[in-house]
Design an enzyme around this catalytic site. Structure first.
Site, short mmCIF file in Angstrom:
data_model
loop_
_atom_site.label_atom_id
_atom_site.label_comp_id
_atom_site.label_asym_id
_atom_site.label_seq_id
_atom_site.Cartn_x
_atom_site.Cartn_y
_atom_site.Cartn_z
N GLU A 8 0.85 -1.19 0.00
CA GLU A 8 0.00 0.00 0.00
C GLU A 8 0.89 1.25 0.00
O GLU A 8 1.91 1.30 0.69
CB GLU A 8 -0.89 -0.01 1.24
CG GLU A 8 -1.81 1.20 1.37
CD GLU A 8 -2.61 1.21 2.66
OE1 GLU A 8 -3.69 1.84 2.69
OE2 GLU A 8 -2.15 0.60 3.65
N LYS B 136 -10.00 0.88 -1.76
CA LYS B 136 -10.03 0.59 -0.34
C LYS B 136 -11.38 1.04 0.20
O LYS B 136 -11.82 2.17 -0.03
CB LYS B 136 -8.90 1.35 0.38
CG LYS B 136 -8.78 1.01 1.86
CD LYS B 136 -7.56 1.69 2.47
CE LYS B 136 -7.37 1.29 3.93
NZ LYS B 136 -6.14 1.90 4.52
N CYS C 87 -5.12 -3.25 3.24
CA CYS C 87 -4.78 -2.95 4.62
C CYS C 87 -5.96 -3.09 5.59
O CYS C 87 -6.37 -4.20 5.92
CB CYS C 87 -4.16 -1.56 4.69
SG CYS C 87 -3.15 -1.28 6.16
#
Length: 570
Positions: A296, A371, A405
């Protein structure tokens, strides 16, 4: 006619772009400079002759030119499975032609005319033991994409599927003409093998696991560039089994993945950053991996180039680099024949800031996963928002998912992906402290067990001076498996040294997942109580981002002037 691939150079993407002078930053950030690719490997058909003829006339303009339609049709009648091509957006750009022979009938002193039956291919023997390479050629404008390697890999797969002993070909040595007065063909071949010289064809073949059995004189009498010499090349099928019943079309069950534990370092320019990316793509593809995963915000060094004073302005400035970096990684995916999961990068669109991971497939196509969950600090420092869609991606090595993440800490997402057939979950992350990293790691391990899949995670290490809110990193990249007898005892397939720049290469057996689902000690997917509960996707965006942004105003850097570093992000 052997291999015609060479080291001819073309601009990325297979087309030539001529520019005068050094491009400006705006020009380098312009995405339209590189055309998109859609590469498809398939069998040739009779209707393809016109396209094949056009390429052969380019490649063999200084020899005998293209085949006739009758020769092409004869080969397709004899052995249609062995005639393959690569097309780009529907246009054929490369091809490989082959027959099966009983090699003992010809031996090592054969000529091209003899082993091909003077173009009639009566020598093709379905019960033979050797796949013989009749020809390989690539459109000169596409030689920078390494399509010859893909064609040879396809031939090797065919050789293994048909349980043939070996693949043999007569290889031209066009570079020999320049040295014919200085050395013998044997000496020339030896120098090419020892990397002292480069031959446009032999160097390529040696890099594709062929070895030279001998040198033949008169293989192609009209080949003046090779002085009528040729190398007799052989690739041995180590899986050959004399007792094996031949099968075609076996599905790939073993997947090799590569992971980059990325070192954050200051960079002087976008070009310097490209070199770092290409180094790792080239390194991992050298191990014949099916994909490579980056972390990321791996492009965080670009933030220092924006010269912005505030974190929110700097990350929006960094977003201007996302499109050209994505395009560069698309090019690398094609030219290095590897699927690239481009970690994640900021995207600023319609006045909103997102965090997006790109899947750059090696066939030239690209997809993305936003995300979904932003952390409170991502909202307060940067004003970042979450996406509203989740995708299970089809790749040439199976179905995969990508969760960036913090998203891996929400089990509903991976369960939805699992229901759609996901076998490998990729998690690019960025964390600054060990406790933040532990959240990602522990949740990733849980996802592997509860969804009976493999999970790969990777982050960045080191530090970035002058980059607020991203100045320190903590990472230990790893690949996790379910926990059962067929898998590693600690359910860890591989893991990196903490906080050290390195790569991981891991082989994943997808058949083990099938066995686990049907006969594992526990069967999490099969034993779910669908009569009691379910997980469903609601195709509607909520106002959660606005809530986070509102909360962030109370926790913003302006309200905390003495605090430079945000709490751990994940």
């Amino acid at each position: 006619m052997a291999v015609s691939s060479s080291n001819g150079k073309a601009a990325p993407g297979g087309t030539h772009h001529k520019k005068i002078g050094k491009p400006t930053l705006d020009e380098r950030l312009t995405p339209t400079a590189v055309p998109a690719h859609k590469l498809v490997l398939r069998q040739l058909r009779r209707a393809d002759f016109k396209a094949i003829k056009a390429i052969m006339e380019k490649v063999y303009s200084n020899m005998e030119g293209a085949w006739t339609a009758d020769e092409f049709a004869a080969l397709l009648r004899k052995f249609p499975e062995g005639q393959i091509c690569i097309e780009d957006n529907g246009e054929i750009v490369a091809a490989a032609l082959a027959i099966i022979v009983d090699y003992s009938k010809f031996g090592d002193k054969h000529t091209y005319a003899k082993i091909t039956g003077n173009g009639k291919f009566d020598t093709h023997d379905p019960e033979g033991d050797t796949l013989y390479g009749v020809d390989v050629f690539v459109d000169p404008e596409y030689r920078s994409l390494r399509l010859g390697r893909r064609l040879y890999d396809a031939r090797k797969e065919l050789c293994e599927s048909l349980n043939l002993r070996a693949m043999v070909a007569g290889g031209r040595i066009p570079g020999y003409a320049a040295y014919a007065n200085e050395m013998t063909p044997a000496k020339y071949v030896e120098m090419v093998r020892n990397k002292e010289l480069v031959d446009p064809i032999l160097t390529f073949q040696l890099s594709n696991e062929f070895y030279v059995r001998k040198i033949i004189r008169g293989y192609l009498p009209y080949d003046s560039e090779s002085k009528a010499y040729a190398t007799l090349l052989e690739w041995i099928n180590v899986y050959y089994d004399e007792e094996f019943d031949k099968l075609i079309g076996n599905q790939k069950s073993n997947v090799r993945i590569g992971i980059v534990q990325w070192q954050m370092r200051a960079t002087k320019s976008l070009e310097d950053f490209y070199q770092q990316i290409e180094f790792f793509v080239d390194t991992v593809s050298g191990y014949k991996a099916d994909c490579v995963l980056f972390p990321e915000f791996f492009n965080a060094p670009m933030m220092a180039l924006t010269n912005e004073s505030s974190a929110s302005a700097a990350i929006r400035g960094m977003a201007a680099f996302t499109e050209p970096i994505k395009i560069r990684m698309m090019e690398l995916a094609v030219s290095h024949n590897i699927n690239v999961i481009a970690g994640s990068m900021p995207v600023y669109e319609d006045g909103k800031l997102y965090n997006v991971s790109y899947l750059c497939r090696r066939d030239g196509t690209v997809d993305e996963q936003y995300k979904l969950h932003v952390t409170p600090d991502e909202a307060s420092y940067w004003g970042m928002r979450g996406g509203d869609k989740i995708k299970c991606f089809d790749t040439d090595f199976g179905k995969i998912g990508i969760l960036v993440c913090y998203d891996v800490e929400f089990p509903e997402l991976s369960r939805i992906l699992s229901d759609e057939g996901m076998k490998i979950l990729f998690v690019p992350f960025w964390t600054d402290t060990k406790n933040a990293y532990q959240r990602v790691r522990i949740c990733a391990q849980a996802r592997a067990i509860e969804n009976e899949c493999y999970v790969a995670i990777t982050g960045s290490v080191g530090n970035l001076p002058r980059v607020e809110n991203m100045d320190i990193q903590y990472s230990q990249s790893a690949v996790f498996s379910p926990s059962d007898f067929a898998f590693p005892h600690d359910a860890i397939v591989a893991e990196a040294t903490p906080n050290t720049e390195m790569t991981l290469i891991a082989d994943l057996d997808l058949d083990l997942l099938k066995d686990l689902n049907t006969s594992g000690a526990v069967r999490n997917l099969r034993d779910r109580r669908h009569d009691l509960y379910s997980v469903n996707w609601i195709p509607k965006k909520t106002e959660r981002d606005d809530e986070l942004l509102a909360q962030g105003e109370e926790r913003s850097p302006a309200a905390r002037p003495n605090r430079r570093k945000a709490p751990a992000l994940s």
